[in-house]
Design an enzyme around this catalytic site. Structure first.
Site, PDB file in Angstrom:
ATOM      1  N   GLU A  27       0.847  -1.190   0.000  1.00  0.00           N
ATOM      2  CA  GLU A  27       0.000   0.000   0.000  1.00  0.00           C
ATOM      3  C   GLU A  27       0.887   1.247   0.000  1.00  0.00           C
ATOM      4  OE1 GLU A  27      -3.622   1.859   2.740  1.00  0.00           O
ATOM      5  OE2 GLU A  27      -2.050   0.640   3.676  1.00  0.00           O
ATOM      6  N   LYS A 129     -10.516   0.804  -0.612  1.00  0.00           N
ATOM      7  CA  LYS A 129     -10.307   0.527   0.815  1.00  0.00           C
ATOM      8  C   LYS A 129     -11.472   1.051   1.646  1.00  0.00           C
ATOM      9  CE  LYS A 129      -6.888   1.297   4.507  1.00  0.00           C
ATOM     10  NZ  LYS A 129      -5.605   1.977   4.829  1.00  0.00           N
ATOM     11  N   CYS A 162      -4.603  -3.171   4.300  1.00  0.00           N
ATOM     12  CA  CYS A 162      -4.118  -2.669   5.587  1.00  0.00           C
ATOM     13  C   CYS A 162      -5.152  -2.771   6.718  1.00  0.00           C
ATOM     14  CB  CYS A 162      -3.612  -1.234   5.417  1.00  0.00           C
ATOM     15  SG  CYS A 162      -2.475  -0.712   6.738  1.00  0.00           S
TER      16      CYS A 162
END
Length: 475
Positions: A27, A129, A162
């Site tokens: 990321e 995300k 993440c």
């Protein structure tokens, strides 16, 4: 940005030479960190939804304007004949029918975006995300996305980024839909003793019964390191750097068993792959074999015969308890008072149990058993039930819960607790932030989870059962 893409290209070339079929990059690895909504604007590209249209940026570069990054990534995948997963910044105009409260004032969404390209350069997946971590440049997507893509060599993969790994959606949502393989770009700030990057990647892989291909950024300033290739049965490859070591990339390569239950045997034979049995029942815990001692050991602390029996009743520890902060949460702790023994520590309705024997005592190292049941509220809000055996940073009780990376004391132990959630993620960290596979893991329908280990290769830093109470996150 071009310099970073040059690094990506070199790693793709090296990966191709080693026969890699799928390559995951971190990321923020292309554009970096700490942007505002306006300062990131020059990095934004339009990424069409591959579920709605077919596009190969490498062979069809003129379809969209300002897609330099997409073209470069697509051509990398095509040139080196591998599936490629990368993270980038994207924009998407709000549809005319969008309810104004969900559309930003500038009329567009800006997303932290994962893109996946097939080995011929085709864009095959786009994921926005969901769980942002202090990312002012980006918007939360209007609705959660559960994104998957198919490969000819291993079947289906899910995509997440993440901080997503800490929450129910999309992580558990993908698993509950039968996805057993995840690609995971991340820029994770390590937090020992419970949430170092590779530690939690491995914990989720083991607890959820999935393969995780995790790529993390390396940055001393931001405390970011820790990547790995994990299956439920093994940490096939992982790496953790320390402060002051060179900030250079590390390419991790491993041959990974296929977990997708729908992947056909014909494809397996053609690709020369391996299939790992995950039980076939689609259950969240199907990979874990009940009451199994690794390597057919006879002890596992006497074959678990004297394992403490977890009880839901509030009880006191056989050692005096104290409170200390760990990961910004106030844990109830009890010291390990001798070379061997049993402990019980409770907080609220959660009771944690430990049977232990120090096989190689360290020079005066203090260990404690801790329990926490409550809502974490610092740098994120999420509900937890945690049982953790930790090495304390010093001899004072207040040092229990502080970050430790080295230890000398090796220990045989059985750690257990009765949890009010089926989502419990076990981890075992030894000196040097190395990961070991528990020799025994038992999950019962009653909520009792037991982890046992013996014959450690290095001193114990942390043994943890990390329970996530997803249903209480918004209460």
């Amino acid at each position: 940005m071009r310099t970073n893409l040059d690094v990506f290209e070199e790693q793709a070339r090296r990966a191709s030479q080693q026969g890699v079929q799928i390559l995951v990059f971190p990321e923020d690895g292309i554009h970096g960190f700490n942007f505002s909504r306006s300062s990131i604007s020059s990095y934004l590209e339009t990424v069409p939804d591959p579920r709605l249209e077919s596009w190969n940026p490498c062979t069809q570069p003129g379809r969209y304007n300002n897609t330099d990054v997409l073209q470069r990534l697509s051509c990398m995948a095509r040139c080196y004949s591998l599936y490629l997963v990368a993270n980038m910044a994207s924009l998407q105009p709000c549809p005319a029918s969008t309810d104004p409260p969900t559309c930003p004032p500038d009329g567009r969404w800006q997303f932290n975006t994962d893109v996946v390209f097939s080995s011929d350069g085709q864009l095959v997946a786009r994921y926005h995300k969901q769980n942002l971590y202090f990312e002012k440049a980006f918007d939360v997507p209007p609705s959660p996305e559960l994104i998957t893509f198919d490969t000819p060599f291993a079947g289906r993969f899910g995509v997440l980024t993440c901080f997503d790994l800490m929450f129910r959606e999309p992580a558990v949502g993908l698993v509950e839909r039968g996805v057993r393989q995840l690609v995971y770009p991340t820029a994770w700030m390590n937090q020992l003793p419970l949430l170092a990057a590779a530690q939690f990647q491995r914990a989720f892989s083991l607890g959820a019964g999935v393969t995780v291909l995790a790529a993390n950024v390396r940055s001393d300033v931001l405390g970011m390191t820790g990547s790995g290739i994990f299956t439920p049965a093994s940490a096939l490859a992982h790496h953790h750097s320390f402060q002051g070591q060179p900030e250079e990339g590390r390419l991790l390569v491993a041959r990974v068993p296929v977990l997708d239950p729908l992947w056909s045997g014909a494809e397996e034979e053609a690709a020369g792959g391996e299939v790992e049995d995950v039980g076939g029942d689609g259950s969240f815990w199907s990979v874990v074999e009940s009451r199994h001692c690794k390597q057919e050991e006879n002890n596992c602390l006497d074959s678990m015969a004297s394992t403490p029996s977890p009880s839901p009743r509030p009880v006191t520890s056989s050692s005096p308890t104290f409170h200390s902060s760990m990961m910004y949460d106030l844990f109830t702790f009890a010291r390990l008072p001798a070379v061997k023994g049993q402990l019980r520590v409770c907080q609220g309705t959660l009771c944690c149990y430990l049977q232990y024997r120090r096989s190689q005592p360290g020079g005066g190292e203090l260990y404690a058993l801790g329990a926490f049941a409550g809502t974490h509220t610092v740098n994120g809000r999420y509900a937890l039930q945690v049982c953790a055996l930790v090495r304390c940073a010093g001899q004072k009780a207040t040092s229990c819960g502080q970050e430790v990376v080295e230890a000398e004391s090796k220990m045989d132990f059985v750690l257990s607790g009765r949890f009010e959630t089926p989502h419990v993620y076990p981890s075992l960290v030894v000196s040097g932030v190395k990961l070991e596979q528990p020799r025994h893991l038992d999950i019962k329908p009653t909520g009792t989870v037991t982890m046992a280990h013996s014959n450690m290769a290095a001193g114990l830093v942390t043994a943890c059962l990390y329970g996530r109470m997803y249903h209480l996150d918004r209460v």
